[in-house]
Design a protein around this motif. Structure first.
Motif, short mmCIF file in Angstrom:
data_model
loop_
_atom_site.label_atom_id
_atom_site.label_comp_id
_atom_site.label_asym_id
_atom_site.label_seq_id
_atom_site.Cartn_x
_atom_site.Cartn_y
_atom_site.Cartn_z
N MET A 1 0.62 -0.99 0.20
CA MET A 1 -0.20 0.02 -0.30
C MET A 1 0.74 1.43 0.36
N GLU A 2 2.02 1.18 0.76
CA GLU A 2 2.81 2.84 0.96
C GLU A 2 3.74 2.66 -0.80
N SER A 3 4.03 2.01 -1.50
CA SER A 3 4.20 1.73 -2.25
C SER A 3 3.72 2.43 -3.45
N VAL A 4 1.98 2.47 -3.25
CA VAL A 4 0.83 2.72 -4.48
C VAL A 4 1.09 4.01 -3.88
N LYS A 5 0.84 4.39 -2.47
CA LYS A 5 0.41 6.32 -2.40
C LYS A 5 2.00 6.51 -1.69
N GLN A 6 3.47 6.32 -2.92
CA GLN A 6 4.37 6.88 -3.37
C GLN A 6 4.29 7.12 -4.55
N THR A 7 3.62 6.42 -5.38
CA THR A 7 3.67 7.19 -6.63
C THR A 7 2.20 8.14 -6.65
N VAL A 8 1.64 8.19 -5.68
CA VAL A 8 0.94 9.41 -6.28
C VAL A 8 1.45 10.77 -5.20
N THR A 9 1.72 9.90 -4.47
CA THR A 9 2.89 11.33 -3.89
C THR A 9 3.88 12.04 -4.75
N ALA A 10 4.47 11.39 -5.72
CA ALA A 10 5.66 11.48 -6.11
C ALA A 10 4.73 12.45 -7.81
N PHE A 11 4.03 11.79 -7.87
CA PHE A 11 3.36 13.11 -8.70
C PHE A 11 2.70 14.33 -8.42
N PHE A 12 2.50 14.17 -7.42
CA PHE A 12 1.82 16.12 -6.77
C PHE A 12 3.90 16.58 -5.94
N ASP A 13 4.65 16.06 -6.06
CA ASP A 13 5.49 16.51 -5.22
C ASP A 13 6.19 17.08 -7.20
N GLY A 14 6.36 16.27 -7.80
CA GLY A 14 7.19 16.85 -9.32
C GLY A 14 6.07 17.75 -9.31
N MET A 15 4.37 18.48 -9.39
CA MET A 15 3.78 19.60 -9.50
C MET A 15 4.16 20.20 -8.64
N ARG A 16 4.53 20.06 -7.84
CA ARG A 16 4.88 21.32 -6.70
C ARG A 16 6.27 21.88 -7.65
N ARG A 17 6.79 21.31 -7.65
CA ARG A 17 8.16 21.57 -7.99
C ARG A 17 8.40 22.04 -9.20
N GLY A 18 7.00 21.97 -10.59
CA GLY A 18 6.63 22.44 -12.60
C GLY A 18 7.95 21.73 -12.36
N ASP A 19 8.34 19.83 -12.06
CA ASP A 19 9.36 19.15 -12.88
C ASP A 19 8.27 18.18 -13.22
N SER A 20 7.92 18.48 -14.69
CA SER A 20 7.14 17.38 -15.51
C SER A 20 7.85 16.28 -15.57
N THR A 21 9.13 16.50 -15.96
CA THR A 21 9.32 14.74 -15.61
C THR A 21 9.36 14.03 -14.77
N ALA A 22 9.39 14.75 -13.82
CA ALA A 22 9.15 13.49 -12.51
C ALA A 22 7.88 12.95 -12.66
N VAL A 23 6.97 13.69 -12.80
CA VAL A 23 5.07 13.75 -12.83
C VAL A 23 5.40 12.65 -14.10
N ARG A 24 6.26 12.85 -15.01
CA ARG A 24 5.93 12.24 -16.17
C ARG A 24 6.54 10.51 -15.39
N ARG A 25 6.71 10.44 -15.23
CA ARG A 25 8.23 9.20 -14.63
C ARG A 25 6.43 8.25 -13.37
N THR A 26 5.74 9.52 -12.92
CA THR A 26 4.52 8.69 -12.18
C THR A 26 3.87 8.18 -13.64
N LEU A 27 3.16 8.06 -14.27
CA LEU A 27 2.39 7.37 -15.42
C LEU A 27 2.99 6.50 -15.82
N ALA A 28 1.64 5.78 -16.33
CA ALA A 28 1.91 4.42 -17.07
C ALA A 28 1.78 4.89 -18.71
N PRO A 29 2.38 4.05 -19.57
CA PRO A 29 1.88 4.20 -21.04
C PRO A 29 1.04 4.69 -20.99
N GLY A 30 -0.25 4.97 -22.13
CA GLY A 30 -1.55 5.35 -22.61
C GLY A 30 -2.16 5.71 -20.88
#
Length: 128
Positions: A1-30
């Motif tokens: 469960m923690e690793s799922v939360k970490q992915t979602v948290t990383a998405f928003f952390d990247g958004m806060r930093r304005g880091d589109s590469t970090a956000v993209r890394r959290t996304l599945a293809p498609g």
């Protein structure tokens, strides 16, 4: 469960930093983004958001930090599928913008949990 939360948290952390590469890394293809909302006087509708447009907006310098504050209400997991239900409040810098609920569908791929689908509601009042 923690690793799922970490992915979602990383998405928003990247958004806060304005880091589109970090956000993209959290996304599945498609991956797919949807929003449920309406404009005043219009019926509620389902809007498909452009992933590339979102990533470009995240990575384009903006005056205020995009700060989406989520709480993990429910995290459900079966094998390689996870569902996250998360109430949120969105702030532009320190100014409240809107609130709602995010629903994430994640898949576990070789490199870990990735976001396959996000759908959210958006409103200005009756937050929680």
């Amino acid at each position: 469960m923690e690793s799922v939360k970490q992915t979602v948290t990383a998405f928003f952390d990247g958004m806060r930093r304005g880091d589109s590469t970090a956000v993209r890394r959290t996304l599945a293809p498609g991956a797919v983004f949807h929003g449920i909302g309406s404009k005043p006087g219009q019926p509620v509708g389902l809007q498909t958001e452009s992933i590339n447009g979102f990533l470009k907006a995240v990575g384009t310098p903006h005056a205020d930090v995009w700060d989406e504050r989520v709480q993990f209400d429910q995290v459900l997991i079966d094998a390689n599928l996870a569902s996250v239900w998360a109430p949120y409040e969105f702030y532009l810098g320190s100014k409240f913008s809107h609130c709602g609920y995010d629903s994430f569908q994640l898949v576990k791929l070789a490199e870990g949990w990735k976001i396959a689908h996000i759908i959210d509601t958006r409103r200005k009042e009756k937050c929680r």
